[in-house]
Design a protein around this motif. Structure first.
Motif, PDB file in Angstrom:
ATOM      1  N   HIS A 105     114.103 110.670  56.714  1.00  0.00           N
ATOM      2  CA  HIS A 105     115.029 109.980  55.825  1.00  0.00           C
ATOM      3  C   HIS A 105     116.421 109.911  56.455  1.00  0.00           C
ATOM      4  O   HIS A 105     117.113 108.893  56.327  1.00  0.00           O
ATOM      5  CB  HIS A 105     115.110 110.703  54.479  1.00  0.00           C
ATOM      6  N   ALA A 106     116.822 110.977  57.129  1.00  0.00           N
ATOM      7  CA  ALA A 106     118.140 111.014  57.748  1.00  0.00           C
ATOM      8  C   ALA A 106     118.270 109.968  58.852  1.00  0.00           C
ATOM      9  O   ALA A 106     119.294 109.286  58.969  1.00  0.00           O
ATOM     10  CB  ALA A 106     118.422 112.412  58.310  1.00  0.00           C
ATOM     11  N   THR A 107     117.226 109.826  59.663  1.00  0.00           N
ATOM     12  CA  THR A 107     117.248 108.837  60.733  1.00  0.00           C
ATOM     13  C   THR A 107     117.317 107.428  60.164  1.00  0.00           C
ATOM     14  O   THR A 107     118.089 106.581  60.645  1.00  0.00           O
ATOM     15  CB  THR A 107     116.000 108.977  61.619  1.00  0.00           C
ATOM     16  N   LEU A 108     116.531 107.157  59.136  1.00  0.00           N
ATOM     17  CA  LEU A 108     116.528 105.824  58.533  1.00  0.00           C
ATOM     18  C   LEU A 108     117.869 105.515  57.867  1.00  0.00           C
ATOM     19  O   LEU A 108     118.352 104.380  57.928  1.00  0.00           O
ATOM     20  CB  LEU A 108     115.392 105.717  57.520  1.00  0.00           C
ATOM     21  N   ALA A 109     118.470 106.513  57.229  1.00  0.00           N
ATOM     22  CA  ALA A 109     119.797 106.310  56.641  1.00  0.00           C
ATOM     23  C   ALA A 109     120.816 105.995  57.730  1.00  0.00           C
ATOM     24  O   ALA A 109     121.722 105.174  57.531  1.00  0.00           O
ATOM     25  CB  ALA A 109     120.217 107.548  55.848  1.00  0.00           C
ATOM     26  N   ALA A 150     123.883 108.010  50.947  1.00  0.00           N
ATOM     27  CA  ALA A 150     125.037 108.430  50.139  1.00  0.00           C
ATOM     28  C   ALA A 150     125.563 109.784  50.578  1.00  0.00           C
ATOM     29  O   ALA A 150     126.771 110.050  50.524  1.00  0.00           O
ATOM     30  CB  ALA A 150     124.656 108.462  48.663  1.00  0.00           C
ATOM     31  N   ILE A 151     124.655 110.654  51.024  1.00  0.00           N
ATOM     32  CA  ILE A 151     125.044 111.986  51.484  1.00  0.00           C
ATOM     33  C   ILE A 151     125.681 111.922  52.870  1.00  0.00           C
ATOM     34  O   ILE A 151     126.707 112.556  53.132  1.00  0.00           O
ATOM     35  CB  ILE A 151     123.817 112.922  51.496  1.00  0.00           C
ATOM     36  N   GLN A 152     125.084 111.140  53.777  1.00  0.00           N
ATOM     37  CA  GLN A 152     125.536 111.075  55.169  1.00  0.00           C
ATOM     38  C   GLN A 152     126.778 110.218  55.361  1.00  0.00           C
ATOM     39  O   GLN A 152     127.630 110.533  56.191  1.00  0.00           O
ATOM     40  CB  GLN A 152     124.429 110.501  56.066  1.00  0.00           C
ATOM     41  N   SER A 153     126.843 109.125  54.619  1.00  0.00           N
ATOM     42  CA  SER A 153     127.918 108.147  54.859  1.00  0.00           C
ATOM     43  C   SER A 153     128.621 107.768  53.562  1.00  0.00           C
ATOM     44  O   SER A 153     128.655 106.589  53.181  1.00  0.00           O
ATOM     45  CB  SER A 153     127.344 106.892  55.534  1.00  0.00           C
ATOM     46  N   PRO A 154     129.186 108.736  52.850  1.00  0.00           N
ATOM     47  CA  PRO A 154     129.798 108.436  51.546  1.00  0.00           C
ATOM     48  C   PRO A 154     130.956 107.449  51.636  1.00  0.00           C
ATOM     49  O   PRO A 154     131.206 106.696  50.689  1.00  0.00           O
ATOM     50  CB  PRO A 154     130.279 109.819  51.069  1.00  0.00           C
ATOM     51  N   GLU A 155     131.627 107.431  52.790  1.00  0.00           N
ATOM     52  CA  GLU A 155     132.762 106.531  52.955  1.00  0.00           C
ATOM     53  C   GLU A 155     132.340 105.069  53.088  1.00  0.00           C
ATOM     54  O   GLU A 155     133.176 104.157  52.977  1.00  0.00           O
ATOM     55  CB  GLU A 155     133.583 106.949  54.188  1.00  0.00           C
ATOM     56  N   ARG A 156     131.041 104.824  53.289  1.00  0.00           N
ATOM     57  CA  ARG A 156     130.535 103.458  53.446  1.00  0.00           C
ATOM     58  C   ARG A 156     129.925 102.917  52.151  1.00  0.00           C
ATOM     59  O   ARG A 156     129.405 101.810  52.131  1.00  0.00           O
ATOM     60  CB  ARG A 156     129.466 103.412  54.555  1.00  0.00           C
ATOM     61  N   LEU A 157     129.965 103.720  51.097  1.00  0.00           N
ATOM     62  CA  LEU A 157     129.259 103.393  49.859  1.00  0.00           C
ATOM     63  C   LEU A 157     130.215 103.003  48.739  1.00  0.00           C
ATOM     64  O   LEU A 157     131.179 103.702  48.457  1.00  0.00           O
ATOM     65  CB  LEU A 157     128.432 104.608  49.417  1.00  0.00           C
ATOM     66  N   ASN A 158     129.928 101.848  48.103  1.00  0.00           N
ATOM     67  CA  ASN A 158     130.644 101.463  46.887  1.00  0.00           C
ATOM     68  C   ASN A 158     129.907 102.003  45.669  1.00  0.00           C
ATOM     69  O   ASN A 158     130.389 102.880  44.982  1.00  0.00           O
ATOM     70  CB  ASN A 158     130.776  99.937  46.799  1.00  0.00           C
ATOM     71  N   LYS A 159     128.731 101.456  45.421  1.00  0.00           N
ATOM     72  CA  LYS A 159     127.895 101.916  44.313  1.00  0.00           C
ATOM     73  C   LYS A 159     126.467 102.096  44.813  1.00  0.00           C
ATOM     74  O   LYS A 159     126.049 101.457  45.777  1.00  0.00           O
ATOM     75  CB  LYS A 159     127.927 100.924  43.151  1.00  0.00           C
ATOM     76  N   LEU A 160     125.722 102.964  44.130  1.00  0.00           N
ATOM     77  CA  LEU A 160     124.367 103.305  44.528  1.00  0.00           C
ATOM     78  C   LEU A 160     123.407 103.017  43.382  1.00  0.00           C
ATOM     79  O   LEU A 160     123.660 103.406  42.244  1.00  0.00           O
ATOM     80  CB  LEU A 160     124.305 104.788  44.897  1.00  0.00           C
ATOM     81  N   VAL A 161     122.297 102.336  43.695  1.00  0.00           N
ATOM     82  CA  VAL A 161     121.261 102.072  42.697  1.00  0.00           C
ATOM     83  C   VAL A 161     119.946 102.642  43.210  1.00  0.00           C
ATOM     84  O   VAL A 161     119.485 102.290  44.298  1.00  0.00           O
ATOM     85  CB  VAL A 161     121.096 100.568  42.410  1.00  0.00           C
ATOM     86  N   ILE A 162     119.353 103.526  42.433  1.00  0.00           N
ATOM     87  CA  ILE A 162     118.097 104.181  42.784  1.00  0.00           C
ATOM     88  C   ILE A 162     117.026 103.732  41.802  1.00  0.00           C
ATOM     89  O   ILE A 162     117.143 103.956  40.591  1.00  0.00           O
ATOM     90  CB  ILE A 162     118.239 105.716  42.714  1.00  0.00           C
ATOM     91  N   ILE A 163     115.976 103.074  42.314  1.00  0.00           N
ATOM     92  CA  ILE A 163     114.904 102.578  41.459  1.00  0.00           C
ATOM     93  C   ILE A 163     113.635 103.373  41.733  1.00  0.00           C
ATOM     94  O   ILE A 163     113.097 103.339  42.841  1.00  0.00           O
ATOM     95  CB  ILE A 163     114.641 101.076  41.695  1.00  0.00           C
ATOM     96  N   SER A 164     113.175 104.106  40.737  1.00  0.00           N
ATOM     97  CA  SER A 164     111.923 104.866  40.803  1.00  0.00           C
ATOM     98  C   SER A 164     111.826 105.690  42.085  1.00  0.00           C
ATOM     99  O   SER A 164     110.908 105.541  42.881  1.00  0.00           O
ATOM    100  CB  SER A 164     110.712 103.915  40.700  1.00  0.00           C
ATOM    101  N   ALA A 165     112.797 106.563  42.284  1.00  0.00           N
ATOM    102  CA  ALA A 165     112.843 107.384  43.496  1.00  0.00           C
ATOM    103  C   ALA A 165     113.498 108.723  43.185  1.00  0.00           C
ATOM    104  O   ALA A 165     114.164 108.895  42.165  1.00  0.00           O
ATOM    105  CB  ALA A 165     113.618 106.668  44.599  1.00  0.00           C
ATOM    106  N   THR A 166     113.307 109.661  44.103  1.00  0.00           N
ATOM    107  CA  THR A 166     113.870 110.997  43.959  1.00  0.00           C
ATOM    108  C   THR A 166     114.355 111.498  45.309  1.00  0.00           C
ATOM    109  O   THR A 166     113.984 110.954  46.352  1.00  0.00           O
ATOM    110  CB  THR A 166     112.827 111.970  43.380  1.00  0.00           C
ATOM    111  N   TYR A 167     115.188 112.524  45.285  1.00  0.00           N
ATOM    112  CA  TYR A 167     115.728 113.092  46.518  1.00  0.00           C
ATOM    113  C   TYR A 167     115.027 114.396  46.893  1.00  0.00           C
ATOM    114  O   TYR A 167     115.418 115.063  47.847  1.00  0.00           O
ATOM    115  CB  TYR A 167     117.237 113.350  46.376  1.00  0.00           C
TER     116      TYR A 167
END
Length: 291
Positions: free
Chosen positions: A105-109, A140-157
């Motif tokens: 997940h980290a690599t893909l992010a 969102a964890i790795q690059s918070p400065e690049r994020l405006n808003k986050l939408v998570i659909i049917s997923a978990t961390y």
């Protein structure tokens, strides 16, 4: 009575449901053409992307084994009317070639960040479904400065965000389960090398079988507004989902304190697959939240 439930039967039923729904739905097949598309060299691989519309940028991250078209085909035309939509196909998916690079997940992010760098986009909204939602959490964890808003659909961390039946099904996945599935048809239609199908499946199945947890403390540090969309019976543990929403500042009495910036939308009568077919409902949630 003998319990006939097995992880194999669970996944086979899920795939059969997808076949039935896609056969009866116009979802699979976009009605819009990208204004730009191609490959971006990122972290040692080439990532395929498509761009639609103009305006504030929003990045779409698809579910496991899916393509842009298969996951987002019905949403892109409306979503791109007033937004710049950047849809990405993750490592090994769709047009993006298979790679022996270790999958995480980290690599893909990190790949998502690389795409934004290449397109000279400083900040964007990120929308992820299922596997793509987990990647979105990691972004969102790795690059918070690049994020405006986050939408998570049917997923978990974290793995425990799924009910036990789903985790058992992940552990029981085999490549042959996907033979002649909608995922294979979509892959065969656009993959640069169709002979990599089985290797791609093995790579994804290996990742799916590994427990993961990005950390409650990391989720609680997400400062961007987050919209969580879930079907009431989509396989997510709703007790854990409520805890996640609390970590994001939700679950309060808005009559006694300020309304939280994050939101939770539970769509009734929906499973993991059927949820993405609720185009009008999801579009309404997205447009209201991302405005």
């Amino acid at each position: 009575m003998k319990n006939v439930f097995t992880p194999y039967n669970f996944l086979k039923s899920l795939l059969m449901l997808m076949i039935i729904i896609l056969a009866a739905s116009p979802l699979y097949g976009q009605k819009a053409k990208p204004s730009a598309n191609g490959y971006i060299p990122v972290n040692g691989i080439k990532v395929y992307y498509e761009v639609y519309g103009e305006g504030k940028p929003v990045v779409l991250l698809h579910g496991a084994f899916m393509t842009i078209d298969m996951n987002w085909g019905q949403l892109i035309p409306d979503l791109s009317k007033n937004r710049k939509v950047i849809a990405i196909e993750l490592q090994g998916h769709g047009h993006t070639p298979f790679s022996d690079r270790k999958l995480s997940h980290a690599t893909l992010a990190g790949d998502v960040t690389g795409v934004l760098d290449y397109l000279k986009i400083e900040k964007a909204d990120i929308v992820g479904y299922s596997f793509g939602g987990a990647v979105a959490y990691q972004f969102a964890i790795q690059s918070p400065e690049r994020l405006n808003k986050l939408v998570i659909i049917s997923a978990t961390y974290k793995s425990t965000g799924w009910i036990p039946e789903v985790n058992n099904a992940f552990k029981g996945m085999k490549p042959e389960l996907f033979t002649n599935s909608p995922m294979q048809a979509a892959y065969d239609q656009v993959a640069p090398d169709k002979t990599k199908w089985t290797k791609f499946l093995e790579q994804m199945i290996s990742l799916a079988g590994q427990p993961f947890d990005f950390g409650d403390s990391n989720i609680s540090k997400i400062s961007a507004p987050v919209l969580i969309i879930s079907g009431d019976n989509d396989g997510l543990d709703k007790i854990e989902l409520a805890k996640t929403y609390t970590l994001l500042g939700g679950g309060v009495s808005a009559d006694l304190s300020a309304m939280p910036k994050s939101q939770l939308s539970i769509i009734p009568g929906q499973g993991h697959v059927s949820l993405m077919m609720q185009t009008a409902t999801i579009l309404n949630d997205l447009n209201s939240f991302l405005k």
